[in-house]
Structures are given as structure tokens and as C-alpha cells.
Write a protein that holds these residues in place. Sequence first.
Motif, PDB file in Angstrom:
ATOM      1  N   GLN A   6      21.033   8.722 -13.057  1.00 58.84           N
ATOM      2  CA  GLN A   6      20.165   9.872 -12.771  1.00 58.84           C
ATOM      3  C   GLN A   6      18.681   9.531 -12.873  1.00 58.84           C
ATOM      4  N   LEU A   7      18.361   8.339 -13.324  1.00 57.04           N
ATOM      5  CA  LEU A   7      16.959   7.934 -13.463  1.00 57.04           C
ATOM      6  C   LEU A   7      16.383   7.501 -12.111  1.00 57.04           C
ATOM      7  N   GLN A   8      15.269   8.099 -11.737  1.00 52.32           N
ATOM      8  CA  GLN A   8      14.617   7.760 -10.470  1.00 52.32           C
ATOM      9  C   GLN A   8      14.207   6.285 -10.440  1.00 52.32           C
ATOM     10  N   ILE A   9      13.777   5.757 -11.576  1.00 53.24           N
ATOM     11  CA  ILE A   9      13.365   4.346 -11.605  1.00 53.24           C
ATOM     12  C   ILE A   9      14.542   3.416 -11.329  1.00 53.24           C
ATOM     13  N   TRP A  10      15.749   3.802 -11.775  1.00 48.86           N
ATOM     14  CA  TRP A  10      16.932   2.975 -11.492  1.00 48.86           C
ATOM     15  C   TRP A  10      17.266   3.051 -10.005  1.00 48.86           C
ATOM     16  N   LYS A  11      17.215   4.260  -9.446  1.00 49.90           N
ATOM     17  CA  LYS A  11      17.509   4.439  -8.016  1.00 49.90           C
ATOM     18  C   LYS A  11      16.548   3.619  -7.159  1.00 49.90           C
ATOM     19  N   GLU A  12      15.275   3.662  -7.524  1.00 48.92           N
ATOM     20  CA  GLU A  12      14.289   2.895  -6.763  1.00 48.92           C
ATOM     21  C   GLU A  12      14.463   1.391  -6.974  1.00 48.92           C
ATOM     22  N   GLY A  13      14.860   0.998  -8.170  1.00 49.06           N
ATOM     23  CA  GLY A  13      15.158  -0.410  -8.426  1.00 49.06           C
ATOM     24  C   GLY A  13      16.316  -0.896  -7.569  1.00 49.06           C
ATOM     25  N   MET A  14      17.326  -0.060  -7.421  1.00 52.36           N
ATOM     26  CA  MET A  14      18.463  -0.411  -6.562  1.00 52.36           C
ATOM     27  C   MET A  14      18.026  -0.536  -5.096  1.00 52.36           C
ATOM     28  N   ALA A  15      17.182   0.389  -4.650  1.00 51.51           N
ATOM     29  CA  ALA A  15      16.695   0.354  -3.264  1.00 51.51           C
ATOM     30  C   ALA A  15      15.869  -0.906  -3.014  1.00 51.51           C
ATOM     31  N   ILE A  16      15.032  -1.285  -3.968  1.00 51.45           N
ATOM     32  CA  ILE A  16      14.229  -2.504  -3.838  1.00 51.45           C
ATOM     33  C   ILE A  16      15.136  -3.730  -3.817  1.00 51.45           C
ATOM     34  N   THR A  17      16.182  -3.714  -4.624  1.00 54.67           N
ATOM     35  CA  THR A  17      17.123  -4.839  -4.638  1.00 54.67           C
ATOM     36  C   THR A  17      17.766  -5.006  -3.264  1.00 54.67           C
ATOM     37  N   LYS A  18      18.241  -3.912  -2.692  1.00 59.64           N
ATOM     38  CA  LYS A  18      18.858  -3.984  -1.353  1.00 59.64           C
ATOM     39  C   LYS A  18      17.860  -4.469  -0.313  1.00 59.64           C
ATOM     40  N   ALA A  19      16.654  -3.905  -0.337  1.00 59.07           N
ATOM     41  CA  ALA A  19      15.631  -4.286   0.634  1.00 59.07           C
ATOM     42  C   ALA A  19      15.259  -5.762   0.490  1.00 59.07           C
ATOM     43  N   THR A  20      15.188  -6.233  -0.736  1.00 56.45           N
ATOM     44  CA  THR A  20      14.834  -7.631  -0.983  1.00 56.45           C
ATOM     45  C   THR A  20      15.903  -8.562  -0.430  1.00 56.45           C
ATOM     46  N   TYR A  21      17.157  -8.221  -0.662  1.00 57.10           N
ATOM     47  CA  TYR A  21      18.233  -9.058  -0.133  1.00 57.10           C
ATOM     48  C   TYR A  21      18.188  -9.124   1.394  1.00 57.10           C
ATOM     49  N   LEU A  22      17.834  -8.025   2.046  1.00 59.50           N
ATOM     50  CA  LEU A  22      17.720  -8.035   3.508  1.00 59.50           C
ATOM     51  C   LEU A  22      16.580  -8.939   3.964  1.00 59.50           C
ATOM     52  N   VAL A  23      15.477  -8.920   3.219  1.00 58.81           N
ATOM     53  CA  VAL A  23      14.316  -9.740   3.578  1.00 58.81           C
ATOM     54  C   VAL A  23      14.593 -11.222   3.354  1.00 58.81           C
TER      55      VAL A  23
END
Length: 116
Positions: A6-23
Motif C-alpha cells: 500500500q506504500l506509494q514509494i514501494w509502488k513507484e520503486g516497482m515501476a522504476i525497476t520494470k522501466a529500468t529492466y526495459l531500458v
Amino acid sequence: MHNFRQLQIWKEGMAITKATYLVINNMPSTEKFGLISQISRCVVSVPSNIAEGSSRSSNKEFSHFLSVALGSLFELETQVLLCVDLGFLVLENTEQLIKDIIQLQKKISTFKKSLI
């Protein structure tokens, strides 16, 4: 104890992780055991440390894990910028990622202050 999902910082961390792997999929395979490996480890560390810290019984302990996550974000930002400088990544393809990283750094710092 916090529910990390439920933490927004965790959700955003997950999104950054996915985006980084794509890059980093576009990076040269010669960097598989170099920068790609280092970037993968530090980006996964961000949501992982937020989740692990959320399970701790005190805000002081949670704050420690947030510090580790924050350090990993600064490491990630440095490595992405280095990859751009070395020509492994194109700046236009990483601009949003870098903005998201900086934004999450600010959010984690603010959240840490609220725990004290």
C-alpha cells in the motif's frame, strides 16, 4: 508495521525497476557482467528494502532500510547517467526514468522524515 503493497514509494520503486529492466535490455551484451549486473542489483534493492523495512517493528529500523533504498536510487541514477555518457543508452530513452528516480528519491526522503 506497514503494508508495503500500500506504500506509494514501494509502488513507484516497482515501476522504476520494470522501466529500468526495459531500458537495460538495449545495452550491449558485453556489459552483461558489468553495468547490467550492477544496475539490476541496485534497482531491485529499492522496492526490496522498502518491503523488508516495512516488516520491522520500529520506525528506526524501517528508516534504516529506507536509507539503503535511497542509496540504491542514487547509485542507479549514477549508473544510468554513466551508461548515457558511455553511449550504451540514449539520453532521450532514459530522461523519464531519471526524472522518476529523482522524484522517488525526494519521496523516500520525505517519508523517512515522517517516521522520526
